[in-house]
Design a protein around this motif. Sequence first.
Motif, PDB file in Angstrom:
ATOM      1  N   GLY A 159       3.386  80.316  60.336  1.00 26.51           N
ATOM      2  CA  GLY A 159       3.216  80.645  58.937  1.00 26.51           C
ATOM      3  C   GLY A 159       3.829  79.660  57.964  1.00 26.51           C
ATOM      4  O   GLY A 159       3.624  78.452  58.071  1.00 26.51           O
ATOM      5  N   ASP A 160       4.607  80.190  57.037  1.00 25.27           N
ATOM      6  CA  ASP A 160       5.159  79.382  55.957  1.00 25.27           C
ATOM      7  C   ASP A 160       6.556  78.833  56.259  1.00 25.27           C
ATOM      8  O   ASP A 160       7.189  78.257  55.379  1.00 25.27           O
ATOM      9  CB  ASP A 160       5.220  80.207  54.664  1.00 25.27           C
ATOM     10  N   ALA A 161       7.051  79.031  57.474  1.00 26.15           N
ATOM     11  CA  ALA A 161       8.359  78.473  57.827  1.00 26.15           C
ATOM     12  C   ALA A 161       8.275  76.952  57.913  1.00 26.15           C
ATOM     13  O   ALA A 161       7.184  76.369  57.980  1.00 26.15           O
ATOM     14  CB  ALA A 161       8.833  79.040  59.163  1.00 26.15           C
ATOM     15  N   GLN A 162       9.419  76.300  57.902  1.00 31.20           N
ATOM     16  CA  GLN A 162       9.461  74.841  58.025  1.00 31.20           C
ATOM     17  C   GLN A 162       9.584  74.406  59.485  1.00 31.20           C
ATOM     18  O   GLN A 162       8.949  73.447  59.909  1.00 31.20           O
ATOM     19  CB  GLN A 162      10.638  74.291  57.211  1.00 31.20           C
ATOM     20  N   TRP A 163      10.422  75.121  60.242  1.00 38.55           N
ATOM     21  CA  TRP A 163      10.628  74.834  61.652  1.00 38.55           C
ATOM     22  C   TRP A 163      10.529  76.139  62.439  1.00 38.55           C
ATOM     23  O   TRP A 163      10.695  77.227  61.881  1.00 38.55           O
ATOM     24  CB  TRP A 163      12.009  74.212  61.899  1.00 38.55           C
ATOM     25  N   ALA A 164      10.261  75.996  63.732  1.00 42.03           N
ATOM     26  CA  ALA A 164      10.259  77.134  64.642  1.00 42.03           C
ATOM     27  C   ALA A 164      11.125  76.793  65.851  1.00 42.03           C
ATOM     28  O   ALA A 164      11.331  75.616  66.172  1.00 42.03           O
ATOM     29  CB  ALA A 164       8.839  77.467  65.084  1.00 42.03           C
ATOM     30  N   SER A 165      11.616  77.818  66.510  1.00 40.52           N
ATOM     31  CA  SER A 165      12.395  77.585  67.724  1.00 40.52           C
ATOM     32  C   SER A 165      12.079  78.655  68.755  1.00 40.52           C
ATOM     33  O   SER A 165      11.597  79.741  68.428  1.00 40.52           O
ATOM     34  CB  SER A 165      13.899  77.564  67.432  1.00 40.52           C
ATOM     35  N   VAL A 166      12.351  78.326  70.012  1.00 39.69           N
ATOM     36  CA  VAL A 166      12.246  79.280  71.123  1.00 39.69           C
ATOM     37  C   VAL A 166      13.468  79.086  72.010  1.00 39.69           C
ATOM     38  O   VAL A 166      13.833  77.947  72.332  1.00 39.69           O
ATOM     39  CB  VAL A 166      10.975  79.069  71.962  1.00 39.69           C
ATOM     40  N   PHE A 167      14.087  80.196  72.402  1.00 38.55           N
ATOM     41  CA  PHE A 167      15.209  80.166  73.337  1.00 38.55           C
ATOM     42  C   PHE A 167      14.835  81.044  74.520  1.00 38.55           C
ATOM     43  O   PHE A 167      14.546  82.234  74.347  1.00 38.55           O
ATOM     44  CB  PHE A 167      16.482  80.691  72.663  1.00 38.55           C
ATOM     45  N   ASN A 215      11.754  81.686  63.098  1.00 37.87           N
ATOM     46  CA  ASN A 215      11.258  80.925  61.958  1.00 37.87           C
ATOM     47  C   ASN A 215      12.465  80.433  61.194  1.00 37.87           C
ATOM     48  O   ASN A 215      13.359  81.229  60.857  1.00 37.87           O
ATOM     49  CB  ASN A 215      10.395  81.796  61.032  1.00 37.87           C
ATOM     50  N   LEU A 216      12.522  79.143  60.892  1.00 41.06           N
ATOM     51  CA  LEU A 216      13.718  78.563  60.285  1.00 41.06           C
ATOM     52  C   LEU A 216      13.382  77.841  58.989  1.00 41.06           C
ATOM     53  O   LEU A 216      12.337  77.176  58.878  1.00 41.06           O
ATOM     54  CB  LEU A 216      14.377  77.591  61.272  1.00 41.06           C
TER      55      LEU A 216
END
Length: 202
Positions: free
Chosen positions: A115-123, A198-199
């Motif tokens: 979406g509109d987030a700048q960065w994404a992460s997965v742990f 979402n970051l």
Amino acid sequence: MRRTPLFASPLFMSRPPGTEALRAELRAQIQSEARASAGVQRSNIGGWHSQSDLFERAEPCFVALKELVFSSFRQVLQSQGKARGRSVSPQLRLGGQAWAMVMEKGHYSAPHHHGDAQWASVFYVDAGDAPSDPSSPAGMLTFLDPRGSRMGPDPLGLFEVRQDLRPKDGLLLFFPAWLQHHVHPYGGSRPRVSVSSNLMVG
């Protein structure tokens, strides 16, 4: 002749040391919640998806998770800034949302972005079982070429159109939120437990 990569999509990967106890606490907490609630439907086809409020929770494992993700995210921003010849302050104000996923055999996620987030992460709290055939795509996380079908034919196969990644216990990933990705149907007998985020930079 000098080769210059244009518009590259960065993917940051690490396996932070010393996360075994944290991952055990997260796995127990998340699986307990998955047994007690129906969860929500997003890009997941099957499986369980929590509410997106893990960073707001007071349980020690979620507080520690937020600290791990945000401290690693600061390193990512500084590294990306350095690659671009820019200085990024370690004091940036960060924000975000996080949610848990539990996948069992046959579950997968459809192609999506964040979406509109700048960065994404997965742990990967618990990556589950790897397939007996190392070449099998079962359970792989696949990133898709953001140019999509606009690239046209590539008869020599000189351009990447996808990148597959095999999840591992404790693996932490960061990538631009607009980068499309999906998960192939998982084939393991042990549930896979992961936390996605979402970051944003404030």
